[in-house]
Enzyme design. Structure first.
Site, short mmCIF file in Angstrom:
data_model
loop_
_atom_site.label_atom_id
_atom_site.label_comp_id
_atom_site.label_asym_id
_atom_site.label_seq_id
_atom_site.Cartn_x
_atom_site.Cartn_y
_atom_site.Cartn_z
N SER A 81 -52.82 9.08 -14.92
CA SER A 81 -54.16 9.39 -14.97
C SER A 81 -54.82 9.58 -16.46
O SER A 81 -54.10 10.55 -17.02
CB SER A 81 -54.46 10.37 -13.99
N ASN A 110 -57.00 10.16 -9.00
CA ASN A 110 -56.76 11.44 -9.52
C ASN A 110 -58.15 12.26 -9.06
O ASN A 110 -59.11 11.70 -9.65
CB ASN A 110 -56.45 11.26 -10.97
N LEU A 130 -61.79 15.90 -19.48
CA LEU A 130 -62.12 15.31 -18.04
C LEU A 130 -63.16 14.50 -18.04
O LEU A 130 -64.01 14.47 -16.68
CB LEU A 130 -61.71 16.43 -17.10
N CYS A 171 -56.82 22.80 -14.02
CA CYS A 171 -58.23 22.95 -14.15
C CYS A 171 -58.67 24.48 -13.86
O CYS A 171 -58.09 24.89 -12.93
CB CYS A 171 -59.16 22.07 -13.70
#
Ligand SMILES: Cc1cc2nc3c(=O)[nH]c(=O)nc-3n(C[C@H](O)[C@H](O)[C@H](O)COP(=O)(O)OP(=O)(O)OC[C@H]3O[C@@H](n4cnc5c(N)ncnc54)[C@H](O)[C@@H]3O)c2cc1C
Ligand SMILES: Cc1cc2nc3c(=O)[nH]c(=O)nc-3n(C[C@H](O)[C@H](O)[C@H](O)COP(=O)(O)O)c2cc1C
Ligand code: FES
Lengths: 259, 303
Positions: free
Chosen positions: B22, B100, B74, B130
């Site tokens: 990812s 993902n 992200l 995260c």
């Protein structure tokens, strides 16, 4: 597209500048403003590829001009005729995306380049010349030593400036831009960010398109490392990829770091 | 010699154990000009959230010794745009699509999973590295209670294959893997990036605007291998090995250490054909060494 191309030559052209010429076997033709992403060595010591603008393309020969500033460019400068270079190409958008067909009737295209930024503008100059556009190139360098291919650029309608006055006019090219610009000039620029900021701060009403550099992880749009801030309609911004949506952007839409 | 390279991850059947990691493969389609995507074992997308995310301020990435340090933050187009703009074309390749996902709260994770369930996504890979904004920003990865709640709730609405992607920054990683197995994860993938720092010695400032970044690439391979092996010994669910894979030899090391499948990340930036080359390399290795089933390699480290 991945290329494996033989080096025709890789020559020193001035103190830290080199000129690399490669034989291209594929049926792909690059456009002015596009770049290639070169794999420097087989070991993982230099993990990432390195991006370089296309200086020229003619008869299946691709040229780049680069300055040795660190370990990758140092290794690149040691490569010899006959060796193979692996690179990704041809990446990014083009200056031509911003030239409409009717522009060659006006004689007012101005190109400004500083440092290695002159590389991509050379390719644009060649293209404009072939298509019989009229244009002026403002070529800025620190000193005479940093002006490369002087003869080549003299072929075009070029105004040279150096910071120390060792060749051409003394001072900054942005100063000369103000002198020659008129209402319908279409402007293209490529160079260090302070130069682009100075141009932006002139607050000209003209359309100005500039080629940007940023730190690249992949060069083909997947890592999101190379982004710059571009204004959106609602007074906000979005991050756009220099390697994909760029490297050429409308200068006034870009939010520069020191804006 | 006929060789079998098919492996199973939960309900997923992969025709070979190789997939991209990812965040290094965009939404898949970016690579279609380099090779035929249907050759892959599966596609794994960039981490998706419930709404689009802008990501961190540049500089976001820097080369380090045998690797890279990144703090992309992200950035992604959000699950809805993914479904509308990317998924229809992606589905044409007829290979499993693993999405993902991540969130800032448990609820956000659930909402993304729910949308993906509605459009029949084959598998989700839950990124727990995260910060949880509801808990003062501590990582989900270090909060066993949050992981339990996350899995418990996602299982209720998502019935296909669930993979949890583990963080190497939380020790011992086996404990989290055991917990994931207990709460119904079909597989665990590891490792995500290791926290790192790069400094500009002239400015005496961090190179990355986010200060810290995640280290990936060949520099982390031995760490990843050790973690994969330790987790493999503790859980029964299949393990997906990630970290510094550049060649088929690296991939085979991971299989021997106990990984049922592997993901390739940073290497794609250097050579966009890495996944294809690794697939071919594994097949050749099997033929050369007369291994007719890839499953005969998995977890065979002897000592
Ligand atoms: C679109 C684009 C076009 C470019 N065109 C030219 C050109 O025509 N001629 C030329 O001489 N240079 C060009 N550059 C800059 C060139 O890529 C860098 O000089 C080169 O990467 C330096 O590598 P190094 O290892 O020698 O230097 P290093 O010591 O590694 O780094 C010195 C500096 O180079 C830059 N750099 C390093 N790695 C990267 C990377 N992966 N991506 C982007 N920048 C990096 C950074 O600013 C860094 O601070 C271009 C850059 C971009 C993004
Ligand atoms: C630029 C970049 C972006 C990443 N983005 C994500 C992400 O969105 N979600 C995620 O779970 N992992 C992400 N990762 C981690 C990778 O998927 C992988 O776990 C890690 O890079 C280790 O593998 P490698 O050494 O093969 O790169 C990212 C890694 C990199 C380098
Ligand atoms: S360099 Fe990777 S997205 Fe632009």
């Amino acid at each position: 597209m991945i290329f494996d191309s033989k080096i025709i030559y890789n020559k020193k052209i001035s103190e830290n500048f080199y000129h690399l010429k490669l034989k291209i076997k594929k049926n792909l033709v690059p456009l002015p403003g596009q770049f290639v992403n070169i794999l420097i060595d087989d070991s993982c010591d230099i993990f990432l590829r390195r991006p370089f603008s296309i200086f020229n393309y003619e008869n299946e020969k691709l040229e780049i001009v680069y300055k040795v500033i660190g370990k990758a460019t140092k290794i690149l400068s040691s490569k010899k005729k006959g060796e193979t270079i692996n690179f990704l190409g041809f990446l990014g958008n083009s200056y031509l995306d911003f030239i409409s067909n009717n522009d060659n009737t006006s004689n007012d295209i101005i190109l400004l380049g500083g440092g290695t930024g002159i590389a991509s503008l050379n390719f644009l100059c060649q293209w404009l010349k072939n298509k019989k556009y009229k244009f002026t190139l403002l070529y800025g360098a620190k000193t005479k030593k940093e002006i490369f291919f002087l003869k080549n650029f003299k072929k075009f309608n070029t105004i040279f400036t150096t910071d120390d006055g060792s060749y051409g006019n003394k001072g900054f090219i942005t100063h000369y831009l103000e002198k020659i610009v008129n209402n319908n000039s279409l402007i293209f620029a490529c160079g260090p960010e302070p130069m682009l900021l100075t141009i932006k701060n002139l607050e000209l009403k003209n359309k100005i398109y500039a080629s940007f550099e940023s730190y690249m992880g992949c060069g083909f749009g997947v890592c999101l490392s190379c982004v710059i801030k571009v204004k959106t309609d609602n007074n906000g911004f979005e991050y756009k990829r220099v390697c994909k949506e760029g490297p050429v952007f409308d200068l006034n839409s870009v939010i520069l770091e020191k804006d | 010699m006929e060789i079998n390279t098919t492996v199973k991850i939960g309900k997923l059947i992969l025709k070979n154990p190789v997939m991209p990691a990812s965040g290094t493969f965009g939404y898949g389609l970016e690579y279609k000009n380099f090779f035929n995507l249907s050759e892959l074992g599966a596609i794994v997308t960039k981490g998706l959230s419930i709404i689009p995310v802008k990501g961190n301020k540049p500089q976001r990435l820097i080369e380090t010794s045998s690797g890279i340090l990144n703090s992309i933050g992200l950035q992604n187009i959000g699950v809805e745009n993914f479904i509308n703009e990317k998924l229809p074309e992606l589905k044409k390749y007829k290979i499993p699509i693993i999405v993902n996902i991540y969130g800032k709260t448990i609820d956000e994770y659930i909402r993304v999973a729910e949308r993906l369930s509605e459009v029949n996504i084959d598998a989700i890979e839950i990124n727990i590295s995260c910060p949880n904004v509801k808990k003062g920003g501590i990582q989900f990865a270090s909060d066993k209670k949050a992981i339990k709640k996350l899995l418990y709730n996602i299982k209720k609405i998502y019935t296909r294959t669930i993979i949890v992607k583990l963080s190497p920054n939380i020790n011992p990683v086996e404990d989290i893997a055991i917990l994931c197995e207990e709460y119904g994860a079909d597989s665990v993938s590891l490792i995500n990036t290791l926290q790192g720092l790069a400094i500009d010695i002239i400015k005496r400032r961090p190179v990355l605007s986010n200060i810290y970044g995640g280290l990936s690439g060949p520099a982390i391979k031995p760490i990843a291998l050790a973690m994969v092996h330790k987790v493999y010994k503790k859980v029964k669910i299949p393990v997906i090995g990630i970290g510094g894979i550049m060649t088929y030899k690296d991939a085979i090391e991971f299989l021997i250490a106990g990984a049922t499948a592997i993901q390739i990340g940073s290497a794609n930036f250097r050579d966009p054909l890495t996944c294809i080359k690794v697939i071919d390399g594994i097949k050749n290795f099997m033929k050369l060494n007369k291994i007719d089933d890839i499953n005969l390699l998995i977890g065979t480290l002897n000592y």
